[in-house]
Motif scaffolding. Structure first.
Motif, PDB file in Angstrom:
ATOM      1  N   VAL A   1      78.146  68.303  48.102  1.00  0.00           N
ATOM      2  CA  VAL A   1      78.320  66.868  47.856  1.00  0.00           C
ATOM      3  C   VAL A   1      77.543  66.560  46.591  1.00  0.00           C
ATOM      4  N   PHE A   2      78.259  66.249  45.532  1.00  0.00           N
ATOM      5  CA  PHE A   2      77.650  66.143  44.203  1.00  0.00           C
ATOM      6  C   PHE A   2      77.393  64.672  43.911  1.00  0.00           C
ATOM      7  N   MET A   3      76.147  64.290  43.875  1.00  0.00           N
ATOM      8  CA  MET A   3      75.788  62.882  43.727  1.00  0.00           C
ATOM      9  C   MET A   3      75.094  62.653  42.392  1.00  0.00           C
ATOM     10  N   GLU A   4      75.685  61.846  41.537  1.00  0.00           N
ATOM     11  CA  GLU A   4      75.060  61.551  40.252  1.00  0.00           C
ATOM     12  C   GLU A   4      73.933  60.554  40.443  1.00  0.00           C
ATOM     13  N   VAL A   5      72.813  60.842  39.850  1.00  0.00           N
ATOM     14  CA  VAL A   5      71.633  59.988  39.949  1.00  0.00           C
ATOM     15  C   VAL A   5      71.050  59.809  38.551  1.00  0.00           C
ATOM     16  N   SER A   6      70.040  58.970  38.452  1.00  0.00           N
ATOM     17  CA  SER A   6      69.340  58.867  37.172  1.00  0.00           C
ATOM     18  C   SER A   6      68.368  60.031  37.047  1.00  0.00           C
ATOM     19  N   SER A   7      67.969  60.318  35.823  1.00  0.00           N
ATOM     20  CA  SER A   7      67.068  61.449  35.614  1.00  0.00           C
ATOM     21  C   SER A   7      65.759  61.278  36.373  1.00  0.00           C
ATOM     22  N   LYS A   8      65.365  60.042  36.589  1.00  0.00           N
ATOM     23  CA  LYS A   8      64.100  59.801  37.287  1.00  0.00           C
ATOM     24  C   LYS A   8      64.171  60.199  38.752  1.00  0.00           C
ATOM     25  N   GLU A   9      65.365  60.341  39.273  1.00  0.00           N
ATOM     26  CA  GLU A   9      65.509  60.735  40.670  1.00  0.00           C
ATOM     27  C   GLU A   9      65.524  62.244  40.837  1.00  0.00           C
ATOM     28  N   LEU A  10      65.503  62.960  39.730  1.00  0.00           N
ATOM     29  CA  LEU A  10      65.370  64.409  39.810  1.00  0.00           C
ATOM     30  C   LEU A  10      63.896  64.781  39.685  1.00  0.00           C
TER      31      LEU A  10
END
Lengths: 340, 177
Positions: B148-157
C-alpha cells in the motif's frame, strides 16, 4: 504540461525519433508543428556511446549552478563552488541560493551550508551524472548529438542526448568538444519535464587551492561479504526480485551505523544502475519491536519526493527498507513489493 | 498501554477519543517530545499493527474525522501536556531537532563513506554484469499489490530516509526552512 516544455519536449521527441533504428548518421532538418507554430529543428545525429571526463578527475576550480525543478517547472537553484586537485581530493560548497522560482540569489542559511558540507563528496561523485558500464549504455539508451556547438563557461561544447529505451527518463549532456569534459547535464522525468539541471558557469584550470578544506570520509564501512556479515546486520538481506529492465548490480555495502549511534541498526546498501539512472535499496535492522504494518497482506509503505529524488520507506519483519531513486514512484512500489 | 497485538480492542471511551482526534494535529513540540521519548525508549510504543491500521485508515479515508469544534476543546489540554523545556530531565533529553540533525548527519556520512566512490566510470564496474531482463506486467502488478503505497510529506519520513534522498542530490532548502 508547461507550455515552454511542450515546445522543448516536442523538439526532443522529434529529434529522438530521428535517432531510432530508421535514422542514420546523416544530419537533416525536420519540420515540427508545435501548437499552431511550425519550427525547424536540426536533427540529432545518431552517435556511438560517448566517453566523458569528469570535473572531479581534473585539477580545477569551477562555479556551477544546480537547478532542481518542482512539478510546476519552478526551480530551486544552488550556486556551487567546486575545487578538485585531480588526484581524488575535492571540496564542494554552496555560494548562493535562490528559492523556488525566485530570480535573485541570496546567502544560504547555515543549515543548507551544513547539508552541503556533510554531503559534498557524495554530491559530486554520486548526484552528478556519470556513465556506467558500456553494455548498459549500449542496451539501455539511444545516443545522439545535436550538430554544432554551444558555449558553456566560455568553452565550446557539444550537446549529447541519451534516450532511455525503457522509457525511464532521458538525459542531456554538455561536453567540451576538445576534451570530452562534462560541464553540464539535465535529467528528465518520464513525462519529459526536467528534474535536475547542472551547468558550469566558470571554470579555472589553474586554480588556487590554498585554504581549501578537502572533504574527508569519516565512517567505517566495508563491502558486504555475504552470509558471514549477517551477524553484523542481524538479518539476511533480501535482493529485490524485480529491478527495472536494463539495471544491474553495482555493489553491496555494509554500513556500520551502529558504531555511530547505538540506536541505529547497521545497514545493508545495494546499488543498481542502468548506466545513468541510479537505484539504491537499503535494509536496516529495526532495533525496537519488530515493525510490520500490514493490512490484508499488504505492507504500508510511505513515499515522498524530496528535491526530485523519490524515497520509499517501510517496515518488513525485523528490518526497515528504503528504496531511493529518481525513477517513477510506480517503479519504487514494484521494487519494494519484490523484496518480500 | 498493553502491547498486545493479538488484542487490538481498545476501551470504548479511548476509541471514541482517538476517533475524535482524526484530522487534528498535535502541537509540534508534543510530537517532537513523543518522537524523542520513543527514540530514547522512554515511551512505550503502540503495537505496530495498530499504528499501521490507523495510518491505512487515514490513507483510505476510513477513519472518522473529528467534529470541527473539538480541536478547540482538545488543544488546551495538548498544550498543557507539551510543556516547557524545564520539565525535561536535565542532561538526558536532546531536542528532537538536534536529534534529527544528528541522525541526518550520521546517515549522510554513512552514505558518503559507504557508497559513492567506487562505481564511477566504465572501467570500475564489472563489464560482464548481467542486465535485468523484462518482467511481465502481471508479475509487476503482483509485486505492487503487496504494497500500500502512501504518499506523504518528507517530514513524515525518517531522518535516515531524508538523508538518503539528500545524498542523491535531493537537497531542498524549501523543506529545510
Amino acid at each position: 504540461m508547461r507550455p515552454h516544455l511542450v515546445l522543448a519536449m516536442s523538439a526532443l521527441t522529434v529529434v529522438l525519433m530521428g535517432c531510432g533504428p530508421a535514422a542514420e548518421t546523416q544530419g537533416e532538418t525536420l519540420a515540427a508543428t508545435v501548437g499552431t507554430q511550425s519550427v525547424g529543428l536540426a536533427a540529432h545525429q545518431k552517435i556511438s556511446i560517448p566517453e566523458f571526463d569528469y570535473v572531479e578527475d581534473q585539477d580545477l576550480q569551477a562555479t556551477r549552478e544546480l537547478s532542481i525543478f518542482d512539478n510546476l517547472g519552478r526551480a530551486e537553484r544552488f550556486k556551487e563552488d567546486l575545487h578538485s586537485d585531480g588526484s581524488g581530493e575535492i571540496a564542494l560548497s554552496i555560494l548562493e541560493y535562490a528559492g523556488l522560482g525566485l530570480p535573485t540569489w541570496s546567502q544560504p542559511d547555515s543549515q543548507l551550508e551544513s547539508s552541503y558540507f556533510n554531503r559534498q563528496r557524495y554530491l559530486v561523485k554520486y548526484r552528478d551524472l556519470h556513465l556506467g558500464s558500456e553494455i548498459s549504455l549500449q542496451r539501455n539508451f539511444r545516443w545522439s548529438e545535436q550538430p554544432g556547438v554551444v558555449q558553456v563557461a566560455g568553452l565550446d561544447c557539444k550537446r549529447i542526448f541519451a534516450e532511455s529505451v525503457h522509457g525511464l527518463g532521458n538525459f542531456e549532456f554538455l561536453v567540451t568538444v576538445d576534451t570530452d569534459l562534462l560541464l553540464g547535464w539535465t535529467s528528465f522525468d518520464v513525462q519529459g519535464d526536467p528534474v535536475m539541471r547542472m551547468k558550469t558557469l566558470d571554470v579555472d584550470f589553474t586554480p588556487d587551492h590554498n585554504g581549501v578544506a578537502w572533504a574527508v570520509p569519516a565512517v567505517a564501512e566495508h563491502p558486504y561479504a555475504g552470509p558471514v556479515d549477517e551477524p553484523l546486520l542481524g538479518f539476511a538481506p533480501q535482493s529485490p526480485q524485480y529491478v527495472p529492465p536494463g539495471f544491474y548490480g553495482l555493489e553491496e555495502r555494509l554500513l556500520l551505523a551502529n558504531g555511530i549511534m547505538a540506536n541505529l541498526g547497521n545497514i545493508h546498501a545495494a546499488l543498481y544502475s542502468d548506466g545513468i539512472h541510479m537505484l539504491f535499496v537499503a535494509q536496516q535492522k529495526t532495533l525496537s519491536t519488530p515493525a510490520l504494518n500490514v493490512l490484508s497482506g499488504a505492507v504500508l509503505v510511505k513515499h515522498a519526493d524530496i528535491g526530485g529524488i523519490r524515497v520509499a520507506e517501510g517496515d518488513l519483519p525485523g528490518r526497515r527498507v528504503y528504496v531511493v531513486s529518481q525513477l517513477p514512484s510506480e517503479e519504487l512500489q514494484t521494487i519494494f513489493g519484490s523484496l518480500f | 498501554m498493553t502491547n498486545n497485538p493479538n488484542n487490538p480492542e481498545l476501551p470504548e471511551r479511548l476509541t471514541q477519543d482517538l476517533r475524535a482526534l482524526g484530522g487534528a494535529k498535535a502541537p509540534e513540540e508534543l510530537w517532537e517530545r513523543v518522537q524523542l521519548g520513543l527514540a530514547l525508549g522512554q515511551v512505550e510504543k503502540a503495537p505496530e499493527e495498530l499504528w499501521g491500521q490507523v495510518q491505512l485508515g487515514l490513507a483510505l479515508g476510513e477513519v472518522e474525522k473529528a467534529p470541527a469544534d473539538l480541536w478547540s476543546r482538545v488543544q488546551p489540554q495538548l498544550a498543557a501536556i507539551a510543556e516547557p523545556e524545564s520539565q525535561k530531565p536535565a542532561g538526558r533529553v536532546l531536542h528532537n531537532q538536534a536529534w534529527g540533525r544528528r541522525l541526518s548527519i550520521a546517515a549522510a556520512l554513512m552514505i558518503c563513506a559507504g557508497i559513492g566512490y567506487r562505481f564511477m566510470g566504465p572501467a570500475q564496474v564489472d563489464p560482464g554484469a548481467a542486465l535485468a531482463g523484462p518482467v511481465s506486467a502481471a508479475d509487476r502488478a503482483a509485486f505492487r499489490a503487496k504494497v500500500v503505497f502512501m504518499e506523504v510529506s518528507s517530514k513524515e519520513l525518517s531522518s535516515v530516509a531524508n538523508s538518503f534522498a539528500e545524498g542523491f542530490g535531493g537537497i531542498t532548502a524549501e523543506d529545510d526552512a
